[in-house]
Motif scaffolding. Sequence first.
Motif, PDB file in Angstrom:
ATOM      1  N   ALA A 197      76.371  56.160   8.309  1.00 56.91           N
ATOM      2  CA  ALA A 197      77.024  56.744   7.135  1.00 56.91           C
ATOM      3  C   ALA A 197      76.010  57.389   6.195  1.00 56.91           C
ATOM      4  CB  ALA A 197      77.820  55.670   6.400  1.00 56.91           C
ATOM      5  N   ASN A 198      74.856  56.766   6.023  1.00 56.27           N
ATOM      6  CA  ASN A 198      73.827  57.357   5.164  1.00 56.27           C
ATOM      7  C   ASN A 198      73.324  58.670   5.741  1.00 56.27           C
ATOM      8  OD1 ASN A 198      73.941  55.263   3.317  1.00 56.27           O
ATOM      9  ND2 ASN A 198      72.331  54.074   4.314  1.00 56.27           N
ATOM     10  N   ALA A 199      73.125  58.728   7.063  1.00 53.60           N
ATOM     11  CA  ALA A 199      72.666  59.974   7.681  1.00 53.60           C
ATOM     12  C   ALA A 199      73.706  61.071   7.545  1.00 53.60           C
ATOM     13  CB  ALA A 199      72.326  59.717   9.152  1.00 53.60           C
ATOM     14  N   LEU A 200      74.975  60.746   7.744  1.00 53.63           N
ATOM     15  CA  LEU A 200      76.030  61.743   7.582  1.00 53.63           C
ATOM     16  C   LEU A 200      76.160  62.203   6.143  1.00 53.63           C
ATOM     17  CD1 LEU A 200      78.800  60.225   9.874  1.00 53.63           C
ATOM     18  CD2 LEU A 200      77.428  62.254  10.338  1.00 53.63           C
TER      19      LEU A 200
ATOM     20  N   GLU B 131      74.257  49.003  11.435  1.00 48.96           N
ATOM     21  CA  GLU B 131      74.169  50.278  12.133  1.00 48.96           C
ATOM     22  C   GLU B 131      75.184  51.279  11.590  1.00 48.96           C
ATOM     23  OE1 GLU B 131      74.193  51.926  16.762  1.00 48.96           O
ATOM     24  OE2 GLU B 131      74.581  49.813  16.301  1.00 48.96           O
ATOM     25  N   GLU B 132      76.364  50.814  11.255  1.00 51.61           N
ATOM     26  CA  GLU B 132      77.376  51.690  10.647  1.00 51.61           C
ATOM     27  C   GLU B 132      76.890  52.235   9.311  1.00 51.61           C
ATOM     28  OE1 GLU B 132      81.504  53.193  10.744  1.00 51.61           O
ATOM     29  OE2 GLU B 132      80.205  52.268  12.241  1.00 51.61           O
ATOM     30  N   ALA B 133      76.220  51.416   8.527  1.00 49.15           N
ATOM     31  CA  ALA B 133      75.708  51.874   7.235  1.00 49.15           C
ATOM     32  C   ALA B 133      74.626  52.931   7.420  1.00 49.15           C
ATOM     33  CB  ALA B 133      75.158  50.686   6.450  1.00 49.15           C
TER      34      ALA B 133
ATOM     35  N   ALA C 169      73.371  64.664   5.333  1.00 51.62           N
ATOM     36  CA  ALA C 169      73.657  65.977   5.908  1.00 51.62           C
ATOM     37  C   ALA C 169      74.778  66.679   5.165  1.00 51.62           C
ATOM     38  CB  ALA C 169      74.001  65.822   7.392  1.00 51.62           C
ATOM     39  N   HIS C 170      75.795  65.949   4.757  1.00 53.17           N
ATOM     40  CA  HIS C 170      76.906  66.552   4.017  1.00 53.17           C
ATOM     41  C   HIS C 170      76.459  67.012   2.640  1.00 53.17           C
ATOM     42  CE1 HIS C 170      80.946  67.251   2.549  1.00 53.17           C
ATOM     43  NE2 HIS C 170      80.710  66.428   1.536  1.00 53.17           N
ATOM     44  N   ARG C 171      75.576  66.295   2.004  1.00 54.77           N
ATOM     45  CA  ARG C 171      75.093  66.704   0.683  1.00 54.77           C
ATOM     46  C   ARG C 171      74.229  67.955   0.771  1.00 54.77           C
ATOM     47  NH1 ARG C 171      71.887  62.139  -2.365  1.00 54.77           N
ATOM     48  NH2 ARG C 171      70.657  62.402  -0.445  1.00 54.77           N
ATOM     49  N   GLU C 172      73.459  68.101   1.836  1.00 57.04           N
ATOM     50  CA  GLU C 172      72.628  69.283   1.992  1.00 57.04           C
ATOM     51  C   GLU C 172      73.449  70.501   2.426  1.00 57.04           C
ATOM     52  OE1 GLU C 172      69.575  68.280   4.723  1.00 57.04           O
ATOM     53  OE2 GLU C 172      68.606  66.817   3.393  1.00 57.04           O
TER      54      GLU C 172
END
Length: 274
Positions: free
Chosen positions: A144-147, A139-141, A150-153
């Motif tokens: 982190a992937n969702a964040l 769940e942590e992974a 969003a940070h890359r966009e």
Amino acid sequence: MPKPYPEEFRQDVVRVARNRGPGVTVEQVAADFGVHAMTLWKWMRRADIDDGTKPGTTSQDNAELREARRRIKLLEQENEVLRRALPVAGASAGKGIYPLVKELAAGGVPVTVTCRVLKLARQPYYRWLDRPVTTAVLEEAYRANALFDAHREDPEFGYRFLADEARDAGAVMADRTAWRICRDNSWWSVFGKKRGSIKKAGPPVHDDLAEGLHGVRLTPACAGRTRGSARQCPRCPAHPRLRGEETVGGKHWRRNNGSPPPARGGPNAPATSS
């Protein structure tokens, strides 16, 4: 692998073979007891060595030697466990300790020995071995992937906006959790302050110098404090050996050149007529 014969049975067969009558062979005695003739010959040879009639290593010496070798092997395994566990000391069990136990088991160190040396329970290790990636780590992974997406966009977003974008994508988390993940991965907003290990140099250090009343550059000769401002420092250990020193501003000062001493009493002393 067949079970070994009991020691009492071996001793009885050897005794019968030694006390056999004339014309009775060892092969006949072995056949009567249901053992192979070569096995009986080995038992008789071992009994002669134990009795001291033939040279060789006795059964007791062999047992002690096997026990010493087993103990040496166990100590070597324990030392290997301690040596390999030193780099991962302080790590969590699932991230550093349990993978080490698995590697040592593949290298020939029993899991029992490793868990005993590291003071670990075996059941949690076997549960981790059955499922190395726990639900919390997975769940942590995902969070982190969702964040990161969003940070890359939107690299100008802070962690609160990134958490909103991640929640919209299906990764439910609190703002504090989003901040922790962003902090651990160094995902900062481009509008935020620069973060680095190199800090800006501070102001220069005060050189602890003073200007005398007559323009003479003075340096501190001692750190002794005085109550008055126009007498020499009585508590200075080098007081009898110092010359040309005055107490200015409560400190003991020494002149750097042959200029006349500053006025006694400090800057507030009354002026004297020449």
